[in-house]
Design an enzyme around this catalytic site. Sequence first.
Site, PDB file in Angstrom:
ATOM      1  N   SER A  29       0.860  -1.114  -0.002  1.00  0.00           N
ATOM      2  CA  SER A  29       0.095   0.072   0.186  1.00  0.00           C
ATOM      3  C   SER A  29       0.740   1.367  -0.066  1.00  0.00           C
ATOM      4  CB  SER A  29      -1.002  -0.361   1.391  1.00  0.00           C
ATOM      5  OG  SER A  29      -1.656   1.184   1.372  1.00  0.00           O
ATOM      6  N   ASN A  30      -0.030   2.518   0.290  1.00  0.00           N
ATOM      7  CA  ASN A  30       0.728   3.617  -0.521  1.00  0.00           C
ATOM      8  C   ASN A  30       0.416   4.646   1.270  1.00  0.00           C
ATOM      9  OD1 ASN A  30      -0.826   4.668  -0.854  1.00  0.00           O
ATOM     10  ND2 ASN A  30      -1.234   4.033  -2.755  1.00  0.00           N
ATOM     11  N   ARG A  31       1.247   5.732   1.488  1.00  0.00           N
ATOM     12  CA  ARG A  31       0.902   6.998   2.806  1.00  0.00           C
ATOM     13  C   ARG A  31      -0.311   7.770   2.708  1.00  0.00           C
ATOM     14  NH1 ARG A  31       6.427   6.631   5.477  1.00  0.00           N
ATOM     15  NH2 ARG A  31       5.907   8.946   6.633  1.00  0.00           N
ATOM     16  N   ALA A  96      -4.378   7.562  -4.338  1.00  0.00           N
ATOM     17  CA  ALA A  96      -2.864   7.078  -4.309  1.00  0.00           C
ATOM     18  C   ALA A  96      -3.204   5.575  -4.675  1.00  0.00           C
ATOM     19  CB  ALA A  96      -1.769   7.725  -3.433  1.00  0.00           C
TER      20      ALA A  96
END
Length: 219
Positions: A29-31, A96
Amino acid sequence: GVRRDLDGRRVMVTAGPTVEPIDPVRYISNRSSGKTGYAIARAAALRGADVTLVSGPVSLPAPEGVRVVRVRTAHEMLEAAEEAFRDADIAVFAAAVADMRPRAVSDRKLKKSLDGDELGAIELVENPDILATLAARKDRQVVVGFAAETNDVVPNAEAKLAAKRADFVVANQVGEGMAFGTDDNAVWFVDAEEVEELPRMPKSRLADEILDKAVQFLR
Ligand code: C5P
């Protein structure tokens, strides 16, 4: 008072990260915090729009008066966005989306090097580009994209504008303490005609600036 300039309009927003499972306990995943997309959905509803927010996993409450469709993976996000996009007048792609996902999801926990080294060899494949896929089918929809870049922010945004067929791109610089998870942001609006630099402002006000710009493209 609040402008009701989106009365009778349908707005679709994607927001947050996507989560791509590796095995029952791990994921890619991402922030992304989802704050920008949620702020846009909330602002659009306040301005009278019928809003669908397609959201990856975030820890934000559903904005009042907004239909929230919760998804996890990029594929689920594409499916939900596809449906909302069909009826949308404005489509904002603030999510995102994870660039890559494991080719296969293991149904048991994969082993690290000590006991089998399955993790060192996870095969990744690219996720579908939700914005590019849907913008290729646009008729009346105003399409708003985002570009979060560490360098060459405006040239990269210009490239994305053309490649993805967005009407305009909201570009911002990311890095140490900037944009991700913060409550304010400084951006550029990039369209086919011009580049406009906006001052740093709270994401709530930025949401209204983005909607003001989108309204100008409504046909
Ligand atoms: O990741 P990238 O910089 O290409 O993202 C630019 C824009 O494209 C963003 O608006 C993002 O929401 C969208 N995007 C998407 N699906 C992807 C990758 C990006 O909708 N798989």
